[in-house]
Design a protein around this motif. Structure first.
Motif, short mmCIF file in Angstrom:
data_model
loop_
_atom_site.label_atom_id
_atom_site.label_comp_id
_atom_site.label_asym_id
_atom_site.label_seq_id
_atom_site.Cartn_x
_atom_site.Cartn_y
_atom_site.Cartn_z
N GLU A 1 2.41 1.36 -14.09
CA GLU A 1 0.95 0.85 -13.08
C GLU A 1 1.15 0.79 -11.05
OE1 GLU A 1 1.63 0.27 -15.74
OE2 GLU A 1 0.11 1.00 -16.71
N GLN A 2 2.29 -0.15 -10.90
CA GLN A 2 3.37 -0.33 -10.15
C GLN A 2 3.44 0.63 -9.16
OE1 GLN A 2 6.32 -3.32 -11.77
NE2 GLN A 2 4.58 -5.24 -11.01
N ARG A 3 4.60 2.16 -9.75
CA ARG A 3 4.81 2.97 -9.43
C ARG A 3 3.58 3.64 -8.53
NH1 ARG A 3 8.49 3.15 -12.74
NH2 ARG A 3 7.88 4.18 -15.08
N GLU A 4 2.46 3.79 -9.05
CA GLU A 4 1.41 4.54 -8.44
C GLU A 4 0.71 3.77 -7.70
OE1 GLU A 4 -3.34 5.43 -10.60
OE2 GLU A 4 -1.60 5.59 -12.16
N LYS A 5 0.18 2.69 -8.18
CA LYS A 5 -0.05 1.27 -6.60
C LYS A 5 0.90 2.02 -5.20
CE LYS A 5 -2.46 -1.10 -4.64
NZ LYS A 5 -3.15 -1.64 -4.21
N MET A 6 2.31 1.81 -5.77
CA MET A 6 3.10 2.11 -4.25
C MET A 6 3.21 3.01 -4.16
SD MET A 6 6.44 1.23 -3.16
CE MET A 6 7.29 0.44 -4.07
N ASN A 7 2.49 4.54 -4.50
CA ASN A 7 2.63 5.62 -3.58
C ASN A 7 1.20 5.70 -3.01
OD1 ASN A 7 4.68 7.16 -5.07
ND2 ASN A 7 3.54 7.63 -6.18
N ASP A 8 0.20 4.73 -3.39
CA ASP A 8 -0.60 4.35 -2.66
C ASP A 8 -1.01 3.77 -1.48
OD1 ASP A 8 -1.86 6.04 -4.74
OD2 ASP A 8 -3.56 4.03 -5.91
N LEU A 9 -0.05 2.61 -1.28
CA LEU A 9 0.04 2.21 -0.60
C LEU A 9 1.07 3.29 0.71
CD1 LEU A 9 1.17 -1.05 -1.91
CD2 LEU A 9 -0.37 -0.76 -1.13
N ARG A 10 2.06 3.86 -0.38
CA ARG A 10 2.68 5.07 1.13
C ARG A 10 1.62 5.41 1.74
NH1 ARG A 10 7.15 6.45 -2.81
NH2 ARG A 10 8.87 5.07 -2.38
N ALA A 11 1.20 6.18 0.67
CA ALA A 11 0.05 7.36 1.39
C ALA A 11 -0.99 6.12 2.63
CB ALA A 11 -1.26 7.78 0.33
N GLU A 12 -1.52 5.53 1.88
CA GLU A 12 -2.23 4.42 2.99
C GLU A 12 -1.36 4.52 4.36
OE1 GLU A 12 -4.06 1.14 1.19
OE2 GLU A 12 -4.70 2.10 -0.46
N HIS A 13 -0.53 3.80 4.20
CA HIS A 13 0.49 3.11 5.56
C HIS A 13 0.74 4.65 6.02
CE1 HIS A 13 3.51 1.43 7.69
NE2 HIS A 13 4.32 2.79 7.12
N LYS A 14 0.92 5.99 5.87
CA LYS A 14 0.67 7.28 6.78
C LYS A 14 0.01 7.98 7.11
CE LYS A 14 3.77 10.81 4.98
NZ LYS A 14 4.48 11.49 3.62
N GLU A 15 -1.41 7.64 6.44
CA GLU A 15 -2.68 7.48 7.51
C GLU A 15 -2.69 6.42 8.91
OE1 GLU A 15 -4.38 9.81 7.22
OE2 GLU A 15 -3.46 11.06 5.72
N ASP A 16 -2.35 5.27 8.36
CA ASP A 16 -2.68 4.65 9.38
C ASP A 16 -1.33 5.03 10.81
OD1 ASP A 16 -4.23 2.95 8.11
OD2 ASP A 16 -2.60 0.83 7.23
N ARG A 17 -0.41 5.42 9.65
CA ARG A 17 0.45 5.60 11.34
C ARG A 17 0.10 7.03 11.75
NH1 ARG A 17 5.51 6.24 8.40
NH2 ARG A 17 6.38 7.35 10.25
N ARG A 18 -0.27 7.94 11.06
CA ARG A 18 -0.85 9.23 11.84
C ARG A 18 -2.26 8.68 12.92
NH1 ARG A 18 -1.59 13.05 6.60
NH2 ARG A 18 0.82 13.42 6.60
N GLY A 19 -2.99 8.09 12.52
CA GLY A 19 -4.15 7.22 13.27
C GLY A 19 -4.18 6.38 14.50
N ARG A 20 -3.04 6.02 14.63
CA ARG A 20 -2.08 5.53 15.95
C ARG A 20 -1.50 6.63 16.73
NH1 ARG A 20 1.23 0.81 13.79
NH2 ARG A 20 0.70 1.23 11.72
N GLY A 21 -0.84 7.46 15.88
CA GLY A 21 -0.02 8.28 16.86
C GLY A 21 -0.43 9.48 17.61
#
Length: 145
Positions: free
Chosen positions: A125-145
Motif C-alpha cells: 500500500e505504501q509503495r502504491e501511495k509512493m507511486n501516486d505521490l511521484r505521479a502528482e509531483h511529476k504533474e505539478d512540475r509539468r504545470g510549472r514548466g
C-alpha cells in the motif's frame, strides 16, 4: 574495442537518463530536504521502525558513496593526465575511460540498490501511495514548466 564503445555508450545514456532525478534530489539540501522527506514519511504513514530502517539505508549508501566518488574522481584525474601527456597513448586513454565508465556505473547501481532496499521496506500500500505521490509531483512540475 566494440565492447568498450558499447559500455561507454550505455553508461553515458544511463547517466543522462538519471541526471534529472539526481539533480532534482540534490537541489534541495539540509533542513529543506529533511522536511520534504518527513512529509513523505508522514503521507506514507511510515512506522518508527520503517523510518529507522530507511534512515540507516540512506546513511549506509551515503557513506559508501564517499569512497566511490573519491575513486571516480581519481580515475577522472588519471584519464585527464593520460589525455594531456606529451606521449599520446590511445590504449591507455581508452583503458582509463573504461575505468571511469565502470566507476560511474557502480555509483549509479549503488543508488538504484539503495532505492530498491527502501522500496522493500515499504508495504504494498505504501509503495502504491509512493507511486501516486511521484505521479502528482511529476504533474505539478509539468504545470510549472
Amino acid at each position: 574495442m566494440r565492447g568498450t564503445t558499447k559500455t561507454i555508450m550505455i553508461v553515458a545514456l544511463a547517466t543522462i537518463l538519471i541526471a534529472g532525478g539526481l539533480f532534482a534530489s540534490q537541489h534541495m539540501r539540509g533542513a529543506g530536504k529533511r522536511q520534504a522527506l518527513g512529509r513523505i514519511a508522514d503521507e506514507l504513514e511510515l512506522t518508527d521502525e520503517q523510518r529507522d530502517q530507511i534512515r540507516e539505508t540512506q546513511f549506509a549508501n551515503r557513506e559508501a558513496n564517499i569512497d566511490r566518488r573519491a575513486e571516480l574522481e581519481k580515475a577522472r584525474l588519471e584519464m585527464e593526465r593520460a589525455m594531456t601527456d606529451d606521449e599520446f597513448d590511445r590504449s591507455r586513454i581508452y583503458k582509463q575511460a573504461e575505468q571511469v565508465a565502470a566507476l560511474e556505473a557502480e555509483l549509479m547501481l549503488a543508488s538504484v540498490e539503495a532505492k530498491l532496499d527502501i522500496l522493500e521496506i515499504l508495504t504494498d500500500e505504501q509503495r502504491e501511495k509512493m507511486n501516486d505521490l511521484r505521479a502528482e509531483h511529476k504533474e505539478d512540475r509539468r504545470g510549472r514548466g
